[in-house]
Design a protein around this motif. Sequence first.
Motif, mmCIF file in Angstrom:
data_model
loop_
_atom_site.group_PDB
_atom_site.id
_atom_site.type_symbol
_atom_site.label_atom_id
_atom_site.label_comp_id
_atom_site.label_asym_id
_atom_site.label_seq_id
_atom_site.Cartn_x
_atom_site.Cartn_y
_atom_site.Cartn_z
ATOM 1 N N CYS A 167 50.921 43.577 43.670
ATOM 2 C CA CYS A 167 49.583 43.038 43.898
ATOM 3 C C CYS A 167 48.644 44.221 44.114
ATOM 4 N N LYS A 202 45.954 44.293 45.598
ATOM 5 C CA LYS A 202 45.273 44.253 46.906
ATOM 6 C C LYS A 202 46.227 44.667 48.036
ATOM 7 N N CYS A 203 47.432 44.007 48.113
ATOM 8 C CA CYS A 203 48.314 44.256 49.264
ATOM 9 C C CYS A 203 49.543 45.094 48.896
ATOM 10 N N CYS A 253 49.095 37.857 50.168
ATOM 11 C CA CYS A 253 47.898 38.194 50.954
ATOM 12 C C CYS A 253 46.752 37.227 50.706
HETATM 13 ZN ZN LIG Z 1 48.506 40.528 47.577
#
Ligand SMILES: [Zn+2]
Length: 300
Positions: free
Chosen positions: A39, A41-42, A67
Amino acid sequence: MIILFTVVGFILGTVLGSLVKALADRSLSGKSFWGRSVCTKCQTTLKWYDLLPLFSFLLLKGKCRYCNKKFSINYFWVEVLMGVLIGLLFFISFPNKAVLSDTYKSIIYFFDLIFKTLVITTLFIITLTDLKKTLIPDRIILPSILIGLVALFSITIYKVVYLYYVLSQSVIGKLLLPPKNDYFFRHALITAEPLTGGIIMAVILGLFFFSLIVITRGRGMGGGDFKLGIFMGLVLGFPNSLVALLLAFLSGALVGITLLLAGRKKLGQTIPFGPFLALGSVVVIFWGDKILNWYLSLKI
Ligand SMILES: [Zn+2]
């Protein structure tokens, strides 16, 4: 059967669509092509069930399972569009019985289908990177040129060896083999046309883009377009690569003028040309013969 075949093409296309967006992202960010997907983002490593084309996105409503941040909706549309493109390719190329009942013809048929699928995949990756960062990464285009060359070379060897084998099986055929007769050589040359024509067109399109870069002092076209031109010449051959080039310039001019009139671009601002080259190439892969026949019928 044709429906089933088209559906198989669509599903294959959505899987390749996930590959397309992963390779486009990774070639821009400089990451390795081989690692597991995470991912953005996370940074959690995604499981296989998070990566199912279309389904994972729909089931998770476009969010990361870990997330809860939203993925770009573009990811979804890339998978859908690749599904439609490869589905359409399979639909148009549905084989007839005569092809499938003959081993030699089936091998050439499936080679051609896989070859076209890979070419469309490459063109889609390039379209994404060029739209996003006005860049056609060497890590995509150079291996694609090499793979194209090796593939065309292999299928040509296969066809020529088969021609020799068939002739050597009959008394009359043996008379056509060297050194008695040049029949085999002449037909081997005709058989090798996709390879020789591809190499010649790669050189011609390469020189064409090279001179454009020199004339415009690199303001219009870049080195990426030059390499993409070589790839197009090689895999589309003669005359399809020329038709694709013409379509690219026509559609590019049309979009450029539209953006200019709509006030979205100023005169002298450039737009990435790779997507138009890709568009022209895909249209030619689907309907090259039809376009050429139509054009030739206009002259009569
Ligand atoms: Zn994530």
